[in-house]
Write an enzyme that holds these catalytic residues in place. Structure first.
Site, PDB file in Angstrom:
ATOM      1  N   GLY A   1       3.846   0.111   2.868  1.00  0.00           N
ATOM      2  CA  GLY A   1       2.839   1.172   2.778  1.00  0.00           C
ATOM      3  C   GLY A   1       1.435   0.611   2.942  1.00  0.00           C
TER       4      GLY A   1
ATOM      5  N   ARG B   1      -2.201   2.675   4.867  1.00  0.00           N
ATOM      6  CA  ARG B   1      -3.267   3.547   4.327  1.00  0.00           C
ATOM      7  C   ARG B   1      -3.281   3.451   2.803  1.00  0.00           C
ATOM      8  NH1 ARG B   1      -0.728   8.749   3.270  1.00  0.00           N
ATOM      9  NH2 ARG B   1       1.426   8.667   3.973  1.00  0.00           N
TER      10      ARG B   1
ATOM     11  N   ASP C   1      11.739   2.350   6.758  1.00  0.00           N
ATOM     12  CA  ASP C   1      11.855   3.154   5.543  1.00  0.00           C
ATOM     13  C   ASP C   1      12.369   2.192   4.476  1.00  0.00           C
ATOM     14  OD1 ASP C   1      12.741   4.691   3.440  1.00  0.00           O
ATOM     15  OD2 ASP C   1      13.950   6.051   4.661  1.00  0.00           O
TER      16      ASP C   1
ATOM     17  N   TYR D   1       9.087  10.797 -10.506  1.00  0.00           N
ATOM     18  CA  TYR D   1       8.083   9.744 -10.289  1.00  0.00           C
ATOM     19  C   TYR D   1       7.965   8.835 -11.516  1.00  0.00           C
ATOM     20  CZ  TYR D   1       3.545   7.744  -8.895  1.00  0.00           C
ATOM     21  OH  TYR D   1       2.519   6.896  -8.556  1.00  0.00           O
TER      22      TYR D   1
ATOM     23  N   ILE E   1      -6.176   7.003  -8.926  1.00  0.00           N
ATOM     24  CA  ILE E   1      -6.931   6.285  -7.896  1.00  0.00           C
ATOM     25  C   ILE E   1      -7.163   7.250  -6.731  1.00  0.00           C
ATOM     26  CG2 ILE E   1      -6.943   4.249  -6.388  1.00  0.00           C
ATOM     27  CD1 ILE E   1      -6.740   3.547  -9.428  1.00  0.00           C
TER      28      ILE E   1
HETATM   29  P1  NAP Z   1      -0.625   7.109  -0.120  1.00  0.00           P
HETATM   30  O1  NAP Z   1      -2.057   7.054   0.294  1.00  0.00           O
HETATM   31  O2  NAP Z   1       0.114   8.399  -0.092  1.00  0.00           O
HETATM   32  O3  NAP Z   1       0.177   6.010   0.753  1.00  0.00           O
HETATM   33  C1  NAP Z   1       1.555   5.843   0.582  1.00  0.00           C
HETATM   34  C2  NAP Z   1       2.023   4.738   1.492  1.00  0.00           C
HETATM   35  O4  NAP Z   1       3.439   4.580   1.298  1.00  0.00           O
HETATM   36  C3  NAP Z   1       1.810   5.041   2.954  1.00  0.00           C
HETATM   37  O5  NAP Z   1       1.341   3.883   3.610  1.00  0.00           O
HETATM   38  C4  NAP Z   1       3.204   5.392   3.446  1.00  0.00           C
HETATM   39  O6  NAP Z   1       3.467   5.007   4.778  1.00  0.00           O
HETATM   40  C5  NAP Z   1       4.079   4.542   2.550  1.00  0.00           C
HETATM   41  N1  NAP Z   1       5.430   5.067   2.470  1.00  0.00           N
HETATM   42  C6  NAP Z   1       5.831   6.258   1.981  1.00  0.00           C
HETATM   43  N2  NAP Z   1       7.166   6.390   2.096  1.00  0.00           N
HETATM   44  C7  NAP Z   1       7.624   5.242   2.663  1.00  0.00           C
HETATM   45  C8  NAP Z   1       8.903   4.754   3.033  1.00  0.00           C
HETATM   46  N3  NAP Z   1      10.011   5.482   2.858  1.00  0.00           N
HETATM   47  N4  NAP Z   1       8.995   3.532   3.601  1.00  0.00           N
HETATM   48  C9  NAP Z   1       7.889   2.783   3.818  1.00  0.00           C
HETATM   49  N5  NAP Z   1       6.646   3.181   3.490  1.00  0.00           N
HETATM   50  C10 NAP Z   1       6.518   4.393   2.916  1.00  0.00           C
HETATM   51  O7  NAP Z   1      -0.432   6.560  -1.604  1.00  0.00           O
HETATM   52  P2  NAP Z   1      -1.341   5.608  -2.521  1.00  0.00           P
HETATM   53  O8  NAP Z   1      -2.103   6.479  -3.428  1.00  0.00           O
HETATM   54  O9  NAP Z   1      -2.035   4.596  -1.693  1.00  0.00           O
HETATM   55  O10 NAP Z   1      -0.195   4.922  -3.386  1.00  0.00           O
HETATM   56  C11 NAP Z   1       0.269   3.599  -3.165  1.00  0.00           C
HETATM   57  C12 NAP Z   1       1.136   3.189  -4.345  1.00  0.00           C
HETATM   58  O11 NAP Z   1       0.364   3.262  -5.532  1.00  0.00           O
HETATM   59  C13 NAP Z   1       2.331   4.111  -4.570  1.00  0.00           C
HETATM   60  O12 NAP Z   1       3.442   3.347  -4.995  1.00  0.00           O
HETATM   61  C14 NAP Z   1       1.871   5.009  -5.700  1.00  0.00           C
HETATM   62  O13 NAP Z   1       2.937   5.538  -6.434  1.00  0.00           O
HETATM   63  C15 NAP Z   1       1.035   4.050  -6.488  1.00  0.00           C
HETATM   64  N6  NAP Z   1       0.063   4.700  -7.373  1.00  0.00           N
HETATM   65  C16 NAP Z   1      -0.916   5.492  -6.879  1.00  0.00           C
HETATM   66  C17 NAP Z   1      -1.823   6.095  -7.760  1.00  0.00           C
HETATM   67  C18 NAP Z   1      -2.931   6.973  -7.277  1.00  0.00           C
HETATM   68  O14 NAP Z   1      -3.595   7.576  -8.127  1.00  0.00           O
HETATM   69  N7  NAP Z   1      -3.194   7.087  -5.986  1.00  0.00           N
HETATM   70  C19 NAP Z   1      -1.695   5.868  -9.130  1.00  0.00           C
HETATM   71  C20 NAP Z   1      -0.680   5.053  -9.606  1.00  0.00           C
HETATM   72  C21 NAP Z   1       0.194   4.460  -8.720  1.00  0.00           C
HETATM   73  P3  NAP Z   1       3.037   5.915   6.069  1.00  0.00           P
HETATM   74  O15 NAP Z   1       1.581   5.697   6.233  1.00  0.00           O
HETATM   75  O16 NAP Z   1       3.833   5.324   7.165  1.00  0.00           O
HETATM   76  O17 NAP Z   1       3.398   7.319   5.731  1.00  0.00           O
END
Ligand code: NAP
Length: 244
Positions: free
Chosen positions: A10, A13, A60, A152, A185
């Site tokens: 991931g 982005r 994936d 989640y 975040i």
């Molecule tokens: P995001 O902007 O939605 O990005 C998610 C990333 O995961 C994207 O690059 C996406 O790839 C990739 N992804 C999704 N499904 C996938 C799969 N089956 N195989 C490979 N890649 C996959 O999310 P984010 O906010 O940056 O979150 C990143 C991590 O931090 C996640 O684990 C999330 O649970 C964790 N997190 C986020 C927050 C928050 O507040 N944002 C808080 C706590 C934890 P594509 O670009 O190819 O779709």
């Protein structure tokens, strides 16, 4: 860290992209993994402008053959993998009674099984190297719970247990395994939260703001560095104080 190789799932982005940038700024070659190959390619090209090598791999993370391919490509290109960042993650929210089994399975498969599959491949390579850093992205929700996120929350709590277990299994091979647990975040994952709810959430955060991807990336870089060599099986909370 200069000259090392990292895989960032991931990494195209959001938080993963910022982690990839921070690694590249420190001379680390980066493998960007994502389902949307255009986004991953774009991130890779931008990273190469920082003077490192980067490849994009469409995968994936919940699919074992895809995960094997990530490591095959990484080893063919770079010969080693010192750092794995298990960052890929999704949400599919719904209150327990209304949660579809399919949404439970998808979230558990991508967030938790994906972390298991990537870690399983990583320890094969890292054991031979007698060096490795695995950093898993958990969440504050693993510790606090959150209505509507049973899938989640379970996936992220699972990541904490997985982190500690792999840390114990592979410490003797000089592989450290840690997690970070971000709070809220600002990324695509959180941008759909309605404004009034966002304000309520900010009111509950002692530092008075949402986090930014850089807040998470700074802690991840530390855990990936040699300075963190005596830290394993830990979770670093990055949440502005909303959970202590
Ligand atoms: P995001 O902007 O939605 O990005 C998610 C990333 O995961 C994207 O690059 C996406 O790839 C990739 N992804 C999704 N499904 C996938 C799969 N089956 N195989 C490979 N890649 C996959 O999310 P984010 O906010 O940056 O979150 C990143 C991590 O931090 C996640 O684990 C999330 O649970 C964790 N997190 C986020 C927050 C928050 O507040 N944002 C808080 C706590 C934890 P594509 O670009 O190819 O779709």
């Amino acid at each position: 860290m200069n000259g090392q190789t990292a895989i960032v799932t991931g990494g195209g982005r959001g938080i993963g992209r910022t982690i990839a940038e921070f690694l590249a700024q420190r001379g680390v070659n980066v493998v960007i993994v994502g389902v949307n190959i255009d986004i991953a390619h774009n991130a890779s090209s931008e990273l190469e402008k920082l003077g490192i090598k980067s490849i994009a791999v469409k995968a994936d993370v919940s699919n074992a053959p895809d995960v094997n391919n990530i490591f095959e490509r990484a080893l063919r290109e770079f010969g080693r993998v010192e750092i794995l960042i298990n960052n890929a993650g999704i949400t599919k929210d719904g209150l327990l009674l209304r949660m579809r089994e399919e949404d439970w399975d998808t979230v558990i498969n991508i967030n938790l099984k994906g972390t298991f599959l990537c870690s399983r491949e990583a320890v094969k390579v890292m054991s031979k190297q007698r060096y490795g850093r695995i950093i898993n992205i958990a969440s504050v929700i693993a510790f606090t719970g959150n209505p509507g996120q049973v899938n989640y929350g379970a996936s992220k709590a699972g990541i904490v247990g997985l982190t500690k277990t792999i840390a114990k299994e592979y410490a003797s091979r000089n592989i450290t395994v840690n997690a970070v647990a971000p709070g809220f975040i600002m990324t695509a994952m959180t941008e759909t939260i309605p404004e009034n709810i966002k304000q309520d959430m900010i009111n509950a955060i002692p530092l008075g703001r949402f986090g930014v991807p850089e807040d998470v990336a700074n802690a991840v870089i530390f855990l990936a560095s040699t300075e963190a060599s005596y830290i394993t099986g830990q979770v670093i909370h990055i949440n502005g104080g909303m959970y202590m």
